[in-house]
Design a protein around this motif. Structure first.
Motif, PDB file in Angstrom:
ATOM      1  N   GLY A 132       4.092   6.999  -7.457  1.00 13.34           N
ATOM      2  CA  GLY A 132       2.934   6.463  -6.758  1.00 13.34           C
ATOM      3  C   GLY A 132       1.637   7.093  -7.225  1.00 13.34           C
ATOM      4  N   GLN A 133       0.549   6.621  -6.641  1.00 17.93           N
ATOM      5  CA  GLN A 133      -0.767   7.102  -7.050  1.00 17.93           C
ATOM      6  C   GLN A 133      -0.971   8.575  -6.699  1.00 17.93           C
ATOM      7  N   ILE A 134      -0.304   9.060  -5.653  1.00 24.17           N
ATOM      8  CA  ILE A 134      -0.416  10.483  -5.321  1.00 24.17           C
ATOM      9  C   ILE A 134       0.128  11.327  -6.468  1.00 24.17           C
ATOM     10  N   GLU A 135       1.271  10.917  -7.025  1.00 21.98           N
ATOM     11  CA  GLU A 135       1.847  11.642  -8.159  1.00 21.98           C
ATOM     12  C   GLU A 135       0.978  11.529  -9.395  1.00 21.98           C
ATOM     13  N   LEU A 136       0.457  10.322  -9.636  1.00 22.21           N
ATOM     14  CA  LEU A 136      -0.351  10.117 -10.839  1.00 22.21           C
ATOM     15  C   LEU A 136      -1.646  10.919 -10.792  1.00 22.21           C
ATOM     16  N   ALA A 137      -2.105  11.230  -9.582  1.00 21.99           N
ATOM     17  CA  ALA A 137      -3.339  12.012  -9.439  1.00 21.99           C
ATOM     18  C   ALA A 137      -3.065  13.508  -9.393  1.00 21.99           C
ATOM     19  N   GLU A 138      -1.845  13.938  -9.682  1.00 21.21           N
ATOM     20  CA  GLU A 138      -1.468  15.342  -9.591  1.00 21.21           C
ATOM     21  C   GLU A 138      -2.461  16.251 -10.318  1.00 21.21           C
ATOM     22  N   GLY A 139      -2.950  17.253  -9.605  1.00 18.12           N
ATOM     23  CA  GLY A 139      -3.918  18.182 -10.180  1.00 18.12           C
ATOM     24  C   GLY A 139      -5.341  17.684 -10.148  1.00 18.12           C
ATOM     25  N   GLY A 140      -5.517  16.387  -9.840  1.00 18.84           N
ATOM     26  CA  GLY A 140      -6.850  15.797  -9.832  1.00 18.84           C
ATOM     27  C   GLY A 140      -7.262  15.353  -8.440  1.00 18.84           C
ATOM     28  N   VAL A 141      -7.873  14.158  -8.361  1.00 15.20           N
ATOM     29  CA  VAL A 141      -8.426  13.644  -7.108  1.00 15.20           C
ATOM     30  C   VAL A 141      -7.873  12.258  -6.835  1.00 15.20           C
ATOM     31  N   LEU A 142      -7.445  12.024  -5.592  1.00 11.61           N
ATOM     32  CA  LEU A 142      -7.078  10.694  -5.120  1.00 11.61           C
ATOM     33  C   LEU A 142      -8.170  10.229  -4.166  1.00 11.61           C
ATOM     34  N   LEU A 149       0.835  -1.203   0.000  1.00 12.63           N
ATOM     35  CA  LEU A 149       0.000   0.000   0.000  1.00 12.63           C
ATOM     36  C   LEU A 149       0.871   1.254   0.000  1.00 12.63           C
ATOM     37  N   GLU A 150       1.941   1.252   0.817  1.00  9.83           N
ATOM     38  CA  GLU A 150       2.810   2.420   0.870  1.00  9.83           C
ATOM     39  C   GLU A 150       3.513   2.663  -0.458  1.00  9.83           C
ATOM     40  N   SER A 151       4.008   1.604  -1.079  1.00  8.78           N
ATOM     41  CA  SER A 151       4.678   1.786  -2.372  1.00  8.78           C
ATOM     42  C   SER A 151       3.686   2.204  -3.445  1.00  8.78           C
ATOM     43  N   GLU A 152       2.423   1.750  -3.318  1.00  5.93           N
ATOM     44  CA  GLU A 152       1.391   2.130  -4.284  1.00  5.93           C
ATOM     45  C   GLU A 152       1.030   3.602  -4.135  1.00  5.93           C
ATOM     46  N   LEU A 153       0.951   4.073  -2.897  1.00  4.45           N
ATOM     47  CA  LEU A 153       0.579   5.465  -2.660  1.00  4.45           C
ATOM     48  C   LEU A 153       1.719   6.435  -2.964  1.00  4.45           C
ATOM     49  N   PHE A 154       2.897   6.135  -2.431  1.00  2.00           N
ATOM     50  CA  PHE A 154       4.001   7.088  -2.485  1.00  2.00           C
ATOM     51  C   PHE A 154       4.994   6.818  -3.603  1.00  2.00           C
ATOM     52  N   GLY A 155       4.939   5.628  -4.225  1.00  4.66           N
ATOM     53  CA  GLY A 155       5.923   5.279  -5.238  1.00  4.66           C
ATOM     54  C   GLY A 155       7.239   4.864  -4.598  1.00  4.66           C
ATOM     55  N   PHE A 156       8.213   4.513  -5.410  1.00  3.27           N
ATOM     56  CA  PHE A 156       9.503   4.090  -4.862  1.00  3.27           C
ATOM     57  C   PHE A 156      10.620   4.409  -5.840  1.00  3.27           C
ATOM     58  N   GLU A 157      11.824   4.534  -5.274  1.00  2.00           N
ATOM     59  CA  GLU A 157      13.021   4.763  -6.068  1.00  2.00           C
ATOM     60  C   GLU A 157      13.659   3.420  -6.415  1.00  2.00           C
ATOM     61  N   ARG A 158      14.406   3.430  -7.471  1.00  2.00           N
ATOM     62  CA  ARG A 158      15.136   2.223  -7.855  1.00  2.00           C
ATOM     63  C   ARG A 158      16.041   1.781  -6.705  1.00  2.00           C
TER      64      ARG A 158
END
Length: 645
Positions: free
Chosen positions: A429-439, A408-417
Motif C-alpha cells: 500500500g501507499q503507507i509502505e511505498l512512502a516508507e522513510g518519507g511522507v504520506l 481506499l483501504e487497499s490503497e493505503l494498507f495494500g493487500f495479500e494475494r
C-alpha cells in the motif's frame, strides 16, 4: 544495438551499451558477476530487463516477482530463483517519487554484500535516474518527446566526455551561472565539514580569500536541514554562532545568506548561496536550494564510480564531467517539473505559514493542514517534505475523497494475494511505498469509519496489516493530513473519530484564503504565468495594470487554483504580448460587492494603494505594478489632470 543520432544530431548511445559501461565503472565499488536493470510498466509489472553480460533478458514470472519483491525498499541477501547466483544487492530507481525500475548486482559467492555495498548501489541507481532524465538512456522510463525536450537532452559533448574526470573547482563558476537563472545569487559555495564542524574544504564560484567562511561551524547548526539569514547586519547576526564568523561575514559585503546542509559521501556538506542584498533569499527559495544541493552532492558522490577510492581530499574536489553536467542541468530546470510550482507569496499571512511550516519540518511531528479548497495545502505539504531530513525519500499523496471505502483501504494498507476477488498478487500500500518519507492524506475528513480505525493504529503503534494479511508491518512514515472541512463539527456529527483528530492535530496549520492575502496576487500571477507559458509552449504575456486591478478586486472563492485557471484561459485567448482585463473571465456571481468594475477607476485605486504601501517610492511602486517608471508617471499625470473621474 548501434548508436544513433536524434533529430538535433545529438549522439544517443544504446541503453545496453551505456548501462554496461556504467556498471563496469562501478565494479570497484560493487563487485559483481552480473548486473540487471529492469524497468516497470504503469501497472507495476516488469516491462523490460537488460543484463550487463547478456543484453536483453527474458523475464520469467518467478524472476519478475522476485525483482518486484520488497520495492521500493532497497536491500541485500542471498539466494536467487532460477539463477546461479548466491548473493544480491538491490536498489529501486525512483523518479518523481515513484519506483520506475530496479537495479540488481549479483555475485556467485554467498554473503558477499553488506551495508556499504547497498549504499553504493543506491548511489548508482540515482545516477541511472539522472541519466534517464537527461535522455542518455533514451526512452528507458517511457518519457514522451515533449518531456525529454523540457529537461534538455545532453549534447554530443557530454557523451563524448562521459569518462573524463575534471576538477570541480574549474567548472564551479559555470554551475553557479546555470543555477543563477532559477535562484539568483552573487556567490555560490560548497563546503565540506569534519565531525567537529571544522571546514575541511570549500569550493566557490569566485576567488574570494580562503578565510571567507572557513571558520568552524557548530555541529547543531550543521545538523539543521537549512540555515536562512535574511539580514547579515549586526542586529541580524545577534544569534549567529560562532562569534568569529561575524567579522568575516561583515567584511564580505554580502547581506543575506541561505545554506542547505546534507550528507555527501558520509561527510556533512553545505551548499551556500550569498547575496549582496538584504532579504535576498526567503523560505520560498529553500526547496529549490535543496534541489540544487542534492544535485551537487550527487555529482560529488559519483566521482568514485570512475576512479574508485582515492585520497579523501582528492575524492571531494574531483568529479566526472558527465555527472557534474547532469547536476547542472537538473538545477537549471528545477522550477519546471509538472505540478511542482514554487511557494510564491510575500504577505504577512503567507510568510507566517512558511515560517511555521519550516519549524515543523525540522521535527517528526504529524501535521494537519486546514484551509479552503485551492489554498495550497498540498503545496505546503511538499514544502515541509522538501526542507526536512526526509527530502530524499518519497512523497506520496492520497486523496481520500477520490476513492470508494474498500478501495481506499487497499490503497493505503495494500493487500495479500487472495484477500478478495481479483487479488491475484500481493500489493504493497501507499503507507509502505512512502516508507522513510511522507504520506500526504488530502481530504482526510472523507475517510470511512473503518479506515479511520485502522489508520489510528498506524499513528499510535506505527504498524499495520495488509488486507487479508496476518503479519504486522512496522512503518517509519511521516503523516501530513489536510482538510477543507470543520473536523470538530464532523466529530459532533459522528462522522470523524475524536481520538484520530487529536492524533492528526499534533501540529495544525491554517492556510489563509487568497482574498485574505491579496498582496500576494501580483507575485502569484507572475509565477503562474511563467508556468503556463512553459506548459503552452508560447510567449509569456505581460499583465497590464488594468488586468492587475481586475485580479486584485475579484473575490476568489476558488483561491489559488481558480487564479491559475483564470490565467490559463486568459493566456490562451490572449493573442499578443499584453494580457489585459478583457482577457480575464470571472464568475460574475461571486464578484465581491463594494468594488468598482470600471477598469480605469480600478487601475487608479490600485496605483494609489501600491504607492501608499511603498511609502511614496515611485520606483518601487512601478516595479511592483509591472510598469516602467515613465509609464507610472504618465498614468499619474492622467489621473491628476482629471482624465479619470
Amino acid at each position: 544495438m548501434a548508436e544513433t543520432r536524434n533529430a538535433d544530431g545529438a549522439l544517443r548511445g544504446s541503453m545496453d551499451a551505456v548501462f554496461a559501461r556504467l556498471v563496469a565503472a562501478a565494479a570497484p565499488l560493487v563487485p559483481h558477476a552480473e548486473a540487471v536493470l529492469a524497468t516497470l510498466a504503469p501497472d507495476g509489472s516488469v516491462l523490460r530487463a537488460i543484463s550487463s553480460t547478456e543484453g536483453e533478458l527474458f523475464v520469467p514470472d518467478s524472476f519478475g516477482r522476485w525483482l518486484l519483491e520488497g520495492l521500493p525498499t532497497p536491500g541485500f541477501g542471498s539466494g536467487v530463483p532460477e539463477l546461479d547466483r548466491r548473493s544480491w544487492v538491490k536498489s529501486p530507481l525512483i523518479l518523481d517519487d515513484a519506483p520506475v525500475g530496479v537495479l540488481v548486482f549479483f555475485a556467485q559467492a554467498s554473503s558477499v554484500y553488506g551495508q556499504a555495498d547497498l549504499a553504493h548501489a543506491e548511489t548508482i541507481a540515482r545516477v541511472i535516474v539522472a541519466m534517464a532524465r537527461t535522455g542518455v538512456l533514451g526512452d528507458v522510463f517511457g518519457q514522451d518527446n515533449a518531456e525529454r525536450d523540457l529537461i534538455l537532452d545532453p549534447s554530443e559533448e557530454v557523451l563524448r566526455e562521459l569518462a573524463d574526470v575534471l576538477d570541480v573547482r574549474s567548472i564551479f563558476p559555470r554551475i553557479s551561472a546555470i543555477v543563477g537563472r532559477v535562484l539568483a545569487h552573487d556567490r555560490l559555495t560548497m563546503t565540506f565539514h569534519d565531525a567537529d564542524g571544522s571546514v575541511r574544504m570549500q569550493v566557490a564560484s569566485d576567488t574570494k580569500p580562503p578565510e571567507f567562511m572557513t571558520v568552524k561551524v557548530a555541529p547543531e547548526v550543521l545538523a539543521r536541514p537549512f540555515v536562512l539569514l535574511p539580514d547579515l547586519s549586526p542586529e541580524g547576526l545577534a544569534t549567529y554562532e560562532p562569534p568569529e564568523a561575524r567579522a568575516v561575514l561583515l567584511r564580505s559585503g554580502y547581506r543575506s545568506f541561505l545554506a542547505v546542509n546534507l550528507n555527501a559521501r558520509n561527510q556533512r556538506m553545505g551548499v551556500e548561496f550569498w547575496s549582496h542584498r538584504v532579504n535576498g533569499f526567503s523560505l520560498a527559495d529553500v526547496p529549490l536550494a535543496r534541489h540544487v544541493a542534492t544535485c551537487l552532492a550527487l555529482a560529488v558522490s559519483h566521482e568514485q564510480l570512475a576512479e574508485g577510492f582515492r585520497g579523501p581530499e582528492e575524492r571531494v574536489v574531483r568529479a566526472q564531467h558527465f555527472e557534474t553536467r547532469v547536476g547542472s542541468l537538473m538545477a537549471e530546470i528545477a522550477e519546471r517539473p509538472k505540478g511542482h510550482r514554487r511557494v510564491a507569496g510575500q504577505s504577512r499571512q503567507w510568510t507566517s505559514v512558511l515560517q511555521a511550516a519550516s519549524r515543523v519540518a525540522e521535527t517528526e511531528a504529524t501535521v494537519l493542514l486546514i484551509g479552503e479548497s485551492g489554498t495550497g495545502k498540498e503545496l505546503i505539504a511538499r514544502f515541509i517534505h522538501e526542507v526536512s531530513n526526509r527530502h530524499h525519500r518519497p512523497f506520496i499523496g492520497v486523496n481520500c475523497a477520490a476513492l470508494p471505502e474498500q478501495l481506499l483501504e487497499s490503497e493505503l494498507f495494500g493487500f495479500e494475494r487472495g484477500a478478495f476477488t481479483g487479488a491475484s498478487h500481493t500489493k504493497p500500500g501507499q503507507i509502505e511505498l512512502a516508507e522513510g518519507g511522507v504520506l500526504f492524506l488530502d481530504e482526510v475528513s472523507e475517510m470511512s469509519p473503518s479506515a479511520q480505525a485502522k489508520f489510528l493504529r498506524v499513528l499510535q503503534e506505527r504498524e499495520f496489516r495488509r488486507l487479508g494479511g496476518t503479519r504486522l508491518i512496522k512503518t517509519n512514515t511521516r503523516i501530513i493530513a489536510a482538510t477543507n472541512t470543520d473536523l470538530q463539527q464532523a466529530i459532533k456529527n459522528g462522522q470523524f473519530r475524536r481520538d484520530l483528530y487529536y492524533r492528526l492535530r499534533v501540529f495544525d496549520l491554517k492556510l489563509p484564503p487568497l482574498r485574505e492575502r491579496r498582496e500576494d496576487i501580483p507575485v502569484l500571477s507572475e509565477t503562474l504565468l511563467d508556468e503556463i507559458a512553459l506548459q503552452l509552449q508560447r510567449r509569456r504575456p505581460r499583465l497590464t495594470p488594468a488586468a492587475h486591478a481586475a485580479l486584485l478586486n475579484y473575490h476568489w472563492p476558488g483561491n489559488v487554483r481558480e487564479l491559475r485557471n483564470v490565467l490559463e484561459r486568459a493566456s490562451i485567448v490572449c493573442d499578443h504580448d499584453a494580457l489585459d482585463a478583457s482577457h480575464l473571465s470571472f464568475d460574475t456571481e461571486t464578484l465581491e460587492s463594494g468594488f468598482s468594475t470600471d477598469l480605469s477607476v480600478m487601475e487608479r485605486e490600485m496605483i494609489e494603494k501600491v504607492l501608499v504601501e511603498c511609502g511614496g517610492n515611485k520606483s518601487a511602486a512601478a516595479k511592483r505594478l509591472g510598469l516602467s517608471r515613465m509609464q507610472l508617471y504618465v498614468r499619474l499625470r492622467r489621473y491628476q489632470s482629471g482624465a479619470v473621474n
